[in-house]
Motif scaffolding. Structure first.
Motif, PDB file in Angstrom:
ATOM      1  N   ASP A 351      60.722 -74.845   8.090  1.00 34.84           N
ATOM      2  CA  ASP A 351      59.669 -73.655   8.531  1.00 34.84           C
ATOM      3  C   ASP A 351      60.111 -73.628   9.496  1.00 34.84           C
ATOM      4  O   ASP A 351      59.763 -74.275  10.487  1.00 34.84           O
ATOM      5  CB  ASP A 351      58.858 -73.613   7.562  1.00 34.84           C
ATOM      6  CG  ASP A 351      57.968 -71.558   8.143  1.00 34.84           C
ATOM      7  OD1 ASP A 351      58.705 -71.418   8.357  1.00 34.84           O
ATOM      8  OD2 ASP A 351      57.450 -71.286   7.161  1.00 34.84           O
ATOM      9  N   PRO A 352      61.794 -72.017   9.991  1.00 36.18           N
ATOM     10  CA  PRO A 352      61.630 -72.234  11.748  1.00 36.18           C
ATOM     11  C   PRO A 352      60.767 -71.815  12.504  1.00 36.18           C
ATOM     12  O   PRO A 352      59.702 -72.247  13.971  1.00 36.18           O
ATOM     13  CB  PRO A 352      63.010 -71.682  11.842  1.00 36.18           C
ATOM     14  CG  PRO A 352      62.859 -70.321  10.686  1.00 36.18           C
ATOM     15  CD  PRO A 352      62.428 -71.587   8.997  1.00 36.18           C
ATOM     16  N   THR A 353      59.570 -70.902  11.782  1.00 31.12           N
ATOM     17  CA  THR A 353      57.925 -70.519  12.875  1.00 31.12           C
ATOM     18  C   THR A 353      56.884 -70.865  11.993  1.00 31.12           C
ATOM     19  O   THR A 353      56.067 -70.887  12.506  1.00 31.12           O
ATOM     20  CB  THR A 353      58.201 -69.391  11.727  1.00 31.12           C
ATOM     21  OG1 THR A 353      57.463 -69.567  10.474  1.00 31.12           O
ATOM     22  CG2 THR A 353      59.592 -68.374  12.019  1.00 31.12           C
ATOM     23  N   ASN A 354      57.122 -72.508  11.927  1.00 34.58           N
ATOM     24  CA  ASN A 354      56.100 -73.472  11.736  1.00 34.58           C
ATOM     25  C   ASN A 354      56.012 -74.685  12.381  1.00 34.58           C
ATOM     26  O   ASN A 354      57.061 -75.819  12.243  1.00 34.58           O
ATOM     27  CB  ASN A 354      56.164 -74.171   9.562  1.00 34.58           C
ATOM     28  CG  ASN A 354      54.333 -74.609   9.788  1.00 34.58           C
ATOM     29  OD1 ASN A 354      53.768 -74.700  10.836  1.00 34.58           O
ATOM     30  ND2 ASN A 354      54.250 -74.443   8.783  1.00 34.58           N
ATOM     31  N   ASP A 355      54.552 -74.955  13.639  1.00 42.44           N
ATOM     32  CA  ASP A 355      55.346 -75.841  14.033  1.00 42.44           C
ATOM     33  C   ASP A 355      54.652 -77.150  13.749  1.00 42.44           C
ATOM     34  O   ASP A 355      54.983 -78.402  13.814  1.00 42.44           O
ATOM     35  CB  ASP A 355      54.417 -75.271  15.364  1.00 42.44           C
ATOM     36  CG  ASP A 355      54.534 -74.325  16.661  1.00 42.44           C
ATOM     37  OD1 ASP A 355      55.845 -74.113  16.255  1.00 42.44           O
ATOM     38  OD2 ASP A 355      53.679 -74.277  17.315  1.00 42.44           O
ATOM     39  N   ARG A 356      54.235 -76.758  12.809  1.00 40.78           N
ATOM     40  CA  ARG A 356      53.358 -78.598  11.456  1.00 40.78           C
ATOM     41  C   ARG A 356      54.542 -78.865  11.273  1.00 40.78           C
ATOM     42  O   ARG A 356      55.062 -78.015  10.369  1.00 40.78           O
ATOM     43  CB  ARG A 356      51.979 -77.960  11.266  1.00 40.78           C
ATOM     44  CG  ARG A 356      51.119 -77.623  12.162  1.00 40.78           C
ATOM     45  CD  ARG A 356      49.880 -77.901  10.908  1.00 40.78           C
ATOM     46  NE  ARG A 356      49.226 -79.075  10.622  1.00 40.78           N
ATOM     47  CZ  ARG A 356      48.993 -79.851   9.661  1.00 40.78           C
ATOM     48  NH1 ARG A 356      47.869 -78.909   9.095  1.00 40.78           N
ATOM     49  NH2 ARG A 356      48.510 -80.871   9.126  1.00 40.78           N
ATOM     50  N   SER A 357      55.184 -79.908  11.628  1.00 43.77           N
ATOM     51  CA  SER A 357      55.928 -80.643  10.629  1.00 43.77           C
ATOM     52  C   SER A 357      55.861 -82.102  10.922  1.00 43.77           C
ATOM     53  O   SER A 357      55.519 -82.658  11.533  1.00 43.77           O
ATOM     54  CB  SER A 357      57.531 -80.140  11.082  1.00 43.77           C
ATOM     55  OG  SER A 357      57.871 -80.571  12.002  1.00 43.77           O
ATOM     56  N   GLU A 358      56.523 -83.339   9.983  1.00 44.19           N
ATOM     57  CA  GLU A 358      56.807 -84.337   9.769  1.00 44.19           C
ATOM     58  C   GLU A 358      58.011 -84.912   9.568  1.00 44.19           C
ATOM     59  O   GLU A 358      58.879 -84.267   8.299  1.00 44.19           O
ATOM     60  CB  GLU A 358      55.338 -84.895   9.515  1.00 44.19           C
ATOM     61  CG  GLU A 358      55.328 -85.168   7.549  1.00 44.19           C
ATOM     62  CD  GLU A 358      54.403 -85.259   7.406  1.00 44.19           C
ATOM     63  OE1 GLU A 358      52.993 -86.089   7.707  1.00 44.19           O
ATOM     64  OE2 GLU A 358      54.549 -85.452   5.772  1.00 44.19           O
ATOM     65  N   SER A 359      58.243 -86.184  10.240  1.00 42.78           N
ATOM     66  CA  SER A 359      59.913 -86.730   9.318  1.00 42.78           C
ATOM     67  C   SER A 359      59.452 -87.119   8.246  1.00 42.78           C
ATOM     68  O   SER A 359      58.498 -87.442   7.730  1.00 42.78           O
ATOM     69  CB  SER A 359      60.174 -87.471  10.169  1.00 42.78           C
ATOM     70  OG  SER A 359      61.035 -89.012   9.398  1.00 42.78           O
ATOM     71  N   ASN A 360      60.285 -86.772   7.027  1.00 49.08           N
ATOM     72  CA  ASN A 360      59.747 -87.552   5.320  1.00 49.08           C
ATOM     73  C   ASN A 360      60.944 -88.823   4.810  1.00 49.08           C
ATOM     74  O   ASN A 360      60.898 -88.487   4.316  1.00 49.08           O
ATOM     75  CB  ASN A 360      60.739 -85.936   5.044  1.00 49.08           C
ATOM     76  CG  ASN A 360      61.906 -85.834   4.614  1.00 49.08           C
ATOM     77  OD1 ASN A 360      62.073 -86.339   4.751  1.00 49.08           O
ATOM     78  ND2 ASN A 360      62.456 -84.288   4.513  1.00 49.08           N
ATOM     79  N   ASP A 364      65.597 -85.892   7.746  1.00 47.74           N
ATOM     80  CA  ASP A 364      65.481 -84.386   8.207  1.00 47.74           C
ATOM     81  C   ASP A 364      63.797 -84.224   7.854  1.00 47.74           C
ATOM     82  O   ASP A 364      62.655 -85.389   7.657  1.00 47.74           O
ATOM     83  CB  ASP A 364      65.927 -83.068   7.641  1.00 47.74           C
ATOM     84  CG  ASP A 364      65.807 -83.766   5.551  1.00 47.74           C
ATOM     85  OD1 ASP A 364      65.724 -82.633   5.096  1.00 47.74           O
ATOM     86  OD2 ASP A 364      64.412 -84.412   5.649  1.00 47.74           O
ATOM     87  N   MET A 365      62.898 -83.025   8.346  1.00 49.42           N
ATOM     88  CA  MET A 365      61.566 -82.342   8.630  1.00 49.42           C
ATOM     89  C   MET A 365      61.576 -82.154   7.578  1.00 49.42           C
ATOM     90  O   MET A 365      61.628 -81.159   7.162  1.00 49.42           O
ATOM     91  CB  MET A 365      61.350 -82.343  10.056  1.00 49.42           C
ATOM     92  CG  MET A 365      61.938 -82.736  11.732  1.00 49.42           C
ATOM     93  SD  MET A 365      61.116 -83.915  11.713  1.00 49.42           S
ATOM     94  CE  MET A 365      59.647 -83.576  11.902  1.00 49.42           C
ATOM     95  N   ASN A 366      59.800 -82.464   7.445  1.00 51.60           N
ATOM     96  CA  ASN A 366      58.911 -81.748   6.219  1.00 51.60           C
ATOM     97  C   ASN A 366      58.273 -80.192   7.315  1.00 51.60           C
ATOM     98  O   ASN A 366      57.549 -80.963   8.193  1.00 51.60           O
ATOM     99  CB  ASN A 366      58.566 -82.196   5.201  1.00 51.60           C
ATOM    100  CG  ASN A 366      59.115 -83.037   4.085  1.00 51.60           C
ATOM    101  OD1 ASN A 366      60.567 -82.336   3.980  1.00 51.60           O
ATOM    102  ND2 ASN A 366      58.852 -83.605   3.674  1.00 51.60           N
ATOM    103  N   SER A 367      58.107 -79.541   6.629  1.00 54.11           N
ATOM    104  CA  SER A 367      56.605 -78.492   7.376  1.00 54.11           C
ATOM    105  C   SER A 367      55.461 -79.121   6.552  1.00 54.11           C
ATOM    106  O   SER A 367      55.678 -79.251   5.434  1.00 54.11           O
ATOM    107  CB  SER A 367      57.183 -76.951   7.129  1.00 54.11           C
ATOM    108  OG  SER A 367      58.306 -76.304   8.162  1.00 54.11           O
TER     109      SER A 367
END
Ligand SMILES: Nc1ncnc2c1ncn2[C@@H]1O[C@H](COP(=O)(O)OP(=O)(O)OP(=O)(O)O)[C@@H](O)[C@H]1O
Ligand SMILES: [Mg+2]
Length: 376
Positions: A351-360, A364-367
């Motif tokens: 999600d480009p508008t969500n700052d909370r993410s982590e590598s999966n 790539d990243m999960n929000s």
């Protein structure tokens, strides 16, 4: 008589599909098989178009005005294929028997009346770890755990392993756990990476048969038929036929020493039985709140949101609706943290508008979204 529970508290991972079609394929292999529907949703009963007036409730309940013996509620479905139906009343047994000593033995006692009338009893468990699943595990020799290869779907298996260990330790009843891969989608790259991770995590517990995603399995359920009655040449029929053969071979050939196999389950947990059960049941009953996802994608043709809340599956329930230049979806989510991604015209993205993410771990990243009761 071999009793096998098909269990996983995760909803929609293929328990009922596996129960119905494994029973059907064991039956065509000459085995006498009983399908015991233990899910108050009664999907197996209704899916096979059976009468659900009486159920295992009438056998186990002490307050029912219509008390019946197990043999009296068995219905015939096909050659070698019988069913014990379920209905919504089965869900009331947990409360009715809450204070009864030995309540986890109720199903074991009921099944003992069958003696050796069947080669196999297959129990379709509900998607929870409460009284019914504990009864099923206590009554079983083996537990078959359907696991999807979607990301994170394996996490819930650890809780089931805790229960299996508790039953081994507290009730002195070891069972052999087996993991079955279901809904394997060979078109998705992450199916293969998950398969590798599942092989490492579950090692000896993993059955060789893999059940692929096959629309005929869904269609046959809608038609109220087993997949072999619906289309015996389709991939789904072949997979369940292979599963039946594998199981029969295991039971006829090199028999796993059950106690040793059960020892391979994760080490015993220290918690007391009741608090552990209570914690798990309360976890199951977390608050559900509508949660809205929004994505700006003016040129997209299709957008989905998938995440840990739906086992990362892309289906109609998570298709987002177009509203001007945005795409919207409101999903009922349990309180707590959820990982998710958007799938824009087939491409996964955070999600480009969500700052909370982590590598999966897939490059790539999960929000991350946190649902709290205050957000309602
Ligand atoms: N291999 C498969 N390919 C395609 N669809 C499948 C497959 N297995 C199951 N399904 C479909 O997925 C949905 C969920 O399957 P199923 O009802 O067997 O899950 P379940 O674990 O019993 O669910 P619950 O937890 O609610 O009891 C159903 O619509 C079913 O038809
Ligand atoms: Mg089910």
């Amino acid at each position: 008589m071999k009793i096998i529970s098909i269990a996983n508290q995760k909803g929609g991972c293929g328990k009922t599909t596996t129960s119905i079609n494994l029973v059907a394929t064991l039956a065509v292999n000459g085995k006498r098989v009983l399908l015991l529907d233990l899910d108050p949703q009664a999907h197996a009963t209704l899916g096979l178009d059976r009468d659900d007036k009486n159920s295992i409730y009438n056998v186990i309940s002490r307050i029912t005005p219509r008390k019946l013996a197990l043999k009296d509620i068995i219905q015939n479905v096909d050659h070698n294929f019988d069913i014990v139906p379920s209905n919504v009343l089965v869900g009331t047994l947990e409360q009715e028997l809450a204070d009864e000593i030995g309540r986890e033995m109720k199903l074991t006692d009921a099944l003992s009346t069958l003696k050796d009338a069947y080669d196999y009893v297959i129990i379709d468990c509900p998607p929870s770890l409460g009284f019914l699943t504990v009864n099923a595990i206590r009554a079983s020799h083996e537990i078959m755990i359907p696991v999807e290869t979607s990301r994170f779907s394996v996490q819930g298996v650890d809780h089931l392993m805790d229960i299996i260990n508790l039953i081994r330790d507290r009730l002195n009843h070891p069972v052999v756990p087996r993991v079955l891969i279901t809904m394997f989608d060979s078109r998705l790259r992450h199916s293969f990476s998950m398969l590798e991770k599942i092989k490492v995590k579950f090692a000896d517990m993993l059955l060789s048969t893999i059940v692929h995603t096959n629309v005929k399995l869904k269609e046959s359920a809608v038609e109220g038929k087993t997949v072999i009655a619906y289309d015996k040449y389709c991939r789904g029929a072949k997979d369940y036929y292979t599963l039946a053969k594998e199981l029969i071979a295991i039971h006829q050939g090199v028999r796993l020493p059950e106690a040793v196999a059960a020892e391979r389950v994760a080490p015993s947990v220290e918690a007391e039985f009741s608090p552990k059960m209570k914690e798990m049941v309360s976890r199951e009953m977390r608050t559900i709140l509508p949660t809205t996802f929004l994505l700006y994608a003016p040129d997209a043709q299709s957008v989905y949101v998938a995440g840990s809340f739906n086992a990362w599956a892309i289906d109609e329930s998570c298709r987002m609706q177009k509203s001007g230049d945005h795409w919207l979806s409101s999903l009922p989510l349990g309180t707590g943290e959820h990982r998710y991604q958007f799938i824009v015209d087939g491409r996964w993205q955070p999600d480009p508008t969500n700052d909370r993410s982590e590598s999966n771990g897939f490059g790539d990243m999960n929000s991350i979204v946190e649902v709290t009761a205050h957000a309602a």
